[in-house]
Write an enzyme that holds these catalytic residues in place. Structure first.
Site, PDB file in Angstrom:
ATOM      1  N   SER A 101     -11.665  -5.852 -20.774  1.00  0.00           N
ATOM      2  CA  SER A 101     -11.428  -6.868 -19.747  1.00  0.00           C
ATOM      3  C   SER A 101     -12.500  -6.866 -18.669  1.00  0.00           C
ATOM      4  O   SER A 101     -12.671  -7.850 -17.943  1.00  0.00           O
ATOM      5  CB  SER A 101     -10.067  -6.643 -19.088  1.00  0.00           C
ATOM      6  OG  SER A 101     -10.019  -5.363 -18.459  1.00  0.00           O
ATOM      7  N   ASP A 102     -13.217  -5.749 -18.548  1.00  0.00           N
ATOM      8  CA  ASP A 102     -14.306  -5.678 -17.568  1.00  0.00           C
ATOM      9  C   ASP A 102     -15.290  -4.608 -18.011  1.00  0.00           C
ATOM     10  O   ASP A 102     -14.962  -3.762 -18.846  1.00  0.00           O
ATOM     11  CB  ASP A 102     -13.769  -5.374 -16.156  1.00  0.00           C
ATOM     12  CG  ASP A 102     -12.951  -4.090 -16.101  1.00  0.00           C
ATOM     13  OD1 ASP A 102     -13.472  -3.081 -15.618  1.00  0.00           O
ATOM     14  OD2 ASP A 102     -11.774  -4.107 -16.543  1.00  0.00           O
TER      15      ASP A 102
ATOM     16  N   GLY B 297       0.995  -3.036 -21.026  1.00  0.00           N
ATOM     17  CA  GLY B 297       1.398  -2.569 -19.704  1.00  0.00           C
ATOM     18  C   GLY B 297       2.187  -3.609 -18.946  1.00  0.00           C
ATOM     19  O   GLY B 297       3.193  -3.317 -18.294  1.00  0.00           O
TER      20      GLY B 297
ATOM     21  N   ARG C  84      -6.514 -12.019 -19.041  1.00  0.00           N
ATOM     22  CA  ARG C  84      -5.957 -10.755 -19.519  1.00  0.00           C
ATOM     23  C   ARG C  84      -4.541 -10.937 -20.039  1.00  0.00           C
ATOM     24  O   ARG C  84      -4.129 -10.289 -20.993  1.00  0.00           O
ATOM     25  CB  ARG C  84      -5.988  -9.706 -18.403  1.00  0.00           C
ATOM     26  CG  ARG C  84      -7.379  -9.192 -18.094  1.00  0.00           C
ATOM     27  CD  ARG C  84      -7.326  -7.960 -17.215  1.00  0.00           C
ATOM     28  NE  ARG C  84      -6.791  -8.221 -15.896  1.00  0.00           N
ATOM     29  CZ  ARG C  84      -7.514  -8.640 -14.866  1.00  0.00           C
ATOM     30  NH1 ARG C  84      -8.813  -8.874 -15.014  1.00  0.00           N
ATOM     31  NH2 ARG C  84      -6.962  -8.831 -13.693  1.00  0.00           N
TER      32      ARG C  84
ATOM     33  N   ARG D 130       2.996  -9.883 -20.452  1.00  0.00           N
ATOM     34  CA  ARG D 130       2.272  -9.921 -21.722  1.00  0.00           C
ATOM     35  C   ARG D 130       3.229  -9.662 -22.878  1.00  0.00           C
ATOM     36  O   ARG D 130       3.080 -10.229 -23.965  1.00  0.00           O
ATOM     37  CB  ARG D 130       1.121  -8.908 -21.740  1.00  0.00           C
ATOM     38  CG  ARG D 130       0.182  -9.089 -22.930  1.00  0.00           C
ATOM     39  CD  ARG D 130      -0.968  -8.117 -22.897  1.00  0.00           C
ATOM     40  NE  ARG D 130      -1.833  -8.367 -21.765  1.00  0.00           N
ATOM     41  CZ  ARG D 130      -2.644  -7.455 -21.224  1.00  0.00           C
ATOM     42  NH1 ARG D 130      -2.679  -6.239 -21.719  1.00  0.00           N
ATOM     43  NH2 ARG D 130      -3.404  -7.757 -20.198  1.00  0.00           N
TER      44      ARG D 130
ATOM     45  N   ARG E 295      14.634  -3.479 -14.208  1.00  0.00           N
ATOM     46  CA  ARG E 295      13.410  -3.415 -13.398  1.00  0.00           C
ATOM     47  C   ARG E 295      12.371  -4.458 -13.830  1.00  0.00           C
ATOM     48  O   ARG E 295      11.171  -4.294 -13.607  1.00  0.00           O
ATOM     49  CB  ARG E 295      12.791  -2.012 -13.433  1.00  0.00           C
ATOM     50  CG  ARG E 295      13.647  -0.942 -12.785  1.00  0.00           C
ATOM     51  CD  ARG E 295      13.044   0.443 -12.954  1.00  0.00           C
ATOM     52  NE  ARG E 295      13.852   1.453 -12.295  1.00  0.00           N
ATOM     53  CZ  ARG E 295      13.574   1.989 -11.118  1.00  0.00           C
ATOM     54  NH1 ARG E 295      12.495   1.601 -10.454  1.00  0.00           N
ATOM     55  NH2 ARG E 295      14.352   2.902 -10.594  1.00  0.00           N
TER      56      ARG E 295
ATOM     57  N   VAL F  86      -0.993  -1.984 -26.600  1.00  0.00           N
ATOM     58  CA  VAL F  86      -1.976  -3.075 -26.548  1.00  0.00           C
ATOM     59  C   VAL F  86      -2.264  -3.353 -25.081  1.00  0.00           C
ATOM     60  O   VAL F  86      -1.360  -3.658 -24.312  1.00  0.00           O
ATOM     61  CB  VAL F  86      -1.463  -4.340 -27.271  1.00  0.00           C
ATOM     62  CG1 VAL F  86      -1.507  -4.160 -28.773  1.00  0.00           C
ATOM     63  CG2 VAL F  86      -0.049  -4.718 -26.848  1.00  0.00           C
ATOM     64  N   GLY F  87      -3.509  -3.210 -24.695  1.00  0.00           N
ATOM     65  CA  GLY F  87      -3.825  -3.351 -23.279  1.00  0.00           C
ATOM     66  C   GLY F  87      -5.276  -3.699 -23.050  1.00  0.00           C
ATOM     67  O   GLY F  87      -6.044  -3.929 -23.984  1.00  0.00           O
ATOM     68  N   SER F  88      -5.634  -3.703 -21.790  1.00  0.00           N
ATOM     69  CA  SER F  88      -7.016  -3.966 -21.394  1.00  0.00           C
ATOM     70  C   SER F  88      -7.657  -2.664 -20.949  1.00  0.00           C
ATOM     71  O   SER F  88      -6.975  -1.692 -20.608  1.00  0.00           O
ATOM     72  CB  SER F  88      -7.063  -4.992 -20.260  1.00  0.00           C
ATOM     73  OG  SER F  88      -6.304  -4.532 -19.150  1.00  0.00           O
TER      74      SER F  88
ATOM     75  N   GLU G  90      -8.774   3.361 -19.420  1.00  0.00           N
ATOM     76  CA  GLU G  90      -7.464   2.737 -19.204  1.00  0.00           C
ATOM     77  C   GLU G  90      -6.593   3.790 -18.535  1.00  0.00           C
ATOM     78  O   GLU G  90      -7.108   4.755 -17.991  1.00  0.00           O
ATOM     79  CB  GLU G  90      -6.893   2.200 -20.524  1.00  0.00           C
ATOM     80  CG  GLU G  90      -6.913   3.174 -21.684  1.00  0.00           C
ATOM     81  CD  GLU G  90      -5.641   3.990 -21.768  1.00  0.00           C
ATOM     82  OE1 GLU G  90      -4.551   3.412 -21.808  1.00  0.00           O
ATOM     83  OE2 GLU G  90      -5.733   5.233 -21.812  1.00  0.00           O
ATOM     84  N   MET G  91      -5.263   3.628 -18.563  1.00  0.00           N
ATOM     85  CA  MET G  91      -4.461   4.530 -17.738  1.00  0.00           C
ATOM     86  C   MET G  91      -3.201   5.082 -18.423  1.00  0.00           C
ATOM     87  O   MET G  91      -2.389   5.722 -17.746  1.00  0.00           O
ATOM     88  CB  MET G  91      -4.047   3.825 -16.435  1.00  0.00           C
ATOM     89  CG  MET G  91      -5.209   3.333 -15.595  1.00  0.00           C
ATOM     90  SD  MET G  91      -4.719   2.704 -13.974  1.00  0.00           S
ATOM     91  CE  MET G  91      -4.358   4.237 -13.106  1.00  0.00           C
ATOM     92  N   GLU G  92      -3.033   4.867 -19.727  1.00  0.00           N
ATOM     93  CA  GLU G  92      -1.750   5.223 -20.326  1.00  0.00           C
ATOM     94  C   GLU G  92      -1.789   6.028 -21.618  1.00  0.00           C
ATOM     95  O   GLU G  92      -0.858   6.783 -21.912  1.00  0.00           O
ATOM     96  CB  GLU G  92      -0.937   3.937 -20.605  1.00  0.00           C
ATOM     97  CG  GLU G  92      -0.404   3.235 -19.393  1.00  0.00           C
ATOM     98  CD  GLU G  92      -1.425   2.310 -18.735  1.00  0.00           C
ATOM     99  OE1 GLU G  92      -1.311   2.081 -17.525  1.00  0.00           O
ATOM    100  OE2 GLU G  92      -2.335   1.835 -19.441  1.00  0.00           O
TER     101      GLU G  92
END
Length: 235
Positions: A206-207, A23, A220, A27, A46, A91-93, A182-184
């Protein structure tokens, strides 16, 4: 040569058939700086940085997606349909939602439940279950085992709400066995399925939502090395 889009302007730089997609664009830069060789930047529109290089001789790209399904929906759609990318590995948290999942554990998203309406565009006469690519999932689990990572394979929640007004929200998804939030990924999986392409989400915890445990922003960004190495090994 493929022309750019309003969001991705490679200007002649090649985008690999496989793209790792965190995200956070920083990273993406971290992965390019620390894991890839012969790196060239293919996007800075952007500040959504994208890079192409090689990992153990394999050509691979990495690019940020931003936060949420609308953002990854745009970037993954363009990568699949305009730039002919075959595979995107997110790849994310994520935030853990089960007691047996701990900080820094790896979650491989077999499926991605969601409270998003992104699927509505397809006019499916029922409830569609967004799934990751099975072959990628098997390879990711094998790579994780070889690295000695603690992994969990199953269902995640791609939530449109980070701050939810319903105090029972997490409890209800916890009861349904959701490993983490997560969100994606649901948007990514839907885009991949509709385009006939491949996708998989791999996450570092991550949490922990139930135990109020968390890692720092710096951790993170820079310390989730097992997740990155798993994704690179299957790219």
């Amino acid at each position: 040569m493929t022309k750019g889009t309003p969001h991705i302007q490679p200007n002649g730089t090649k985008i690999a058939k496989t793209v790792l997609m965190p995200g956070d664009p920083l990273r993406a830069k971290y992965i390019a700086d620390n894991y890839l060789e012969d790196v060239v930047q293919f996007n800075e529109v952007r500040n959504m940085f994208g890079y192409t290089g090689t990992y153990k001789g394999k050509e691979v790209s990495v690019m940020g997606s931003g936060m949420g399904i609308p953002s990854i929906g745009i970037y993954s759609y363009e990568l699949y349909n305009t730039f002919d990318v075959d595979t995107i590995i997110r790849v994310g948290s994520c935030g853990a939602l089960q007691e047996d999942v701990n900080l820094y554990d790896i979650i491989i998203a077999q499926g991605a439940s969601t409270n998003s309406s992104y699927v509505d565009q397809y006019n499916i006469p029922g409830h569609f279950a967004p799934l990751g690519d099975f072959d990628l999932m098997v390879k990711a689990k094998k790579a994780a085992d070889e690295l000695g990572a603690t992994t969990h394979v199953g269902n995640v929640l791609s939530s449109d709400t980070f701050y939810n007004a319903d105090p029972t929200f997490n409890d209800q998804w916890h009861r349904m066995g959701i490993l983490g939030i997560e969100m994606e990924s649901a948007g990514l999986y839907l885009n991949a399925t509709y385009a006939g392409k491949k996708a998989l989400g791999i996450f570092t915890v991550s949490d922990h939502i139930l135990r109020d445990e968390a890692t720092t922003a710096e951790e993170r960004q820079n310390s989730f090395t097992q997740m990155m190495e798993i994704a690179l090994e299957i790219a």
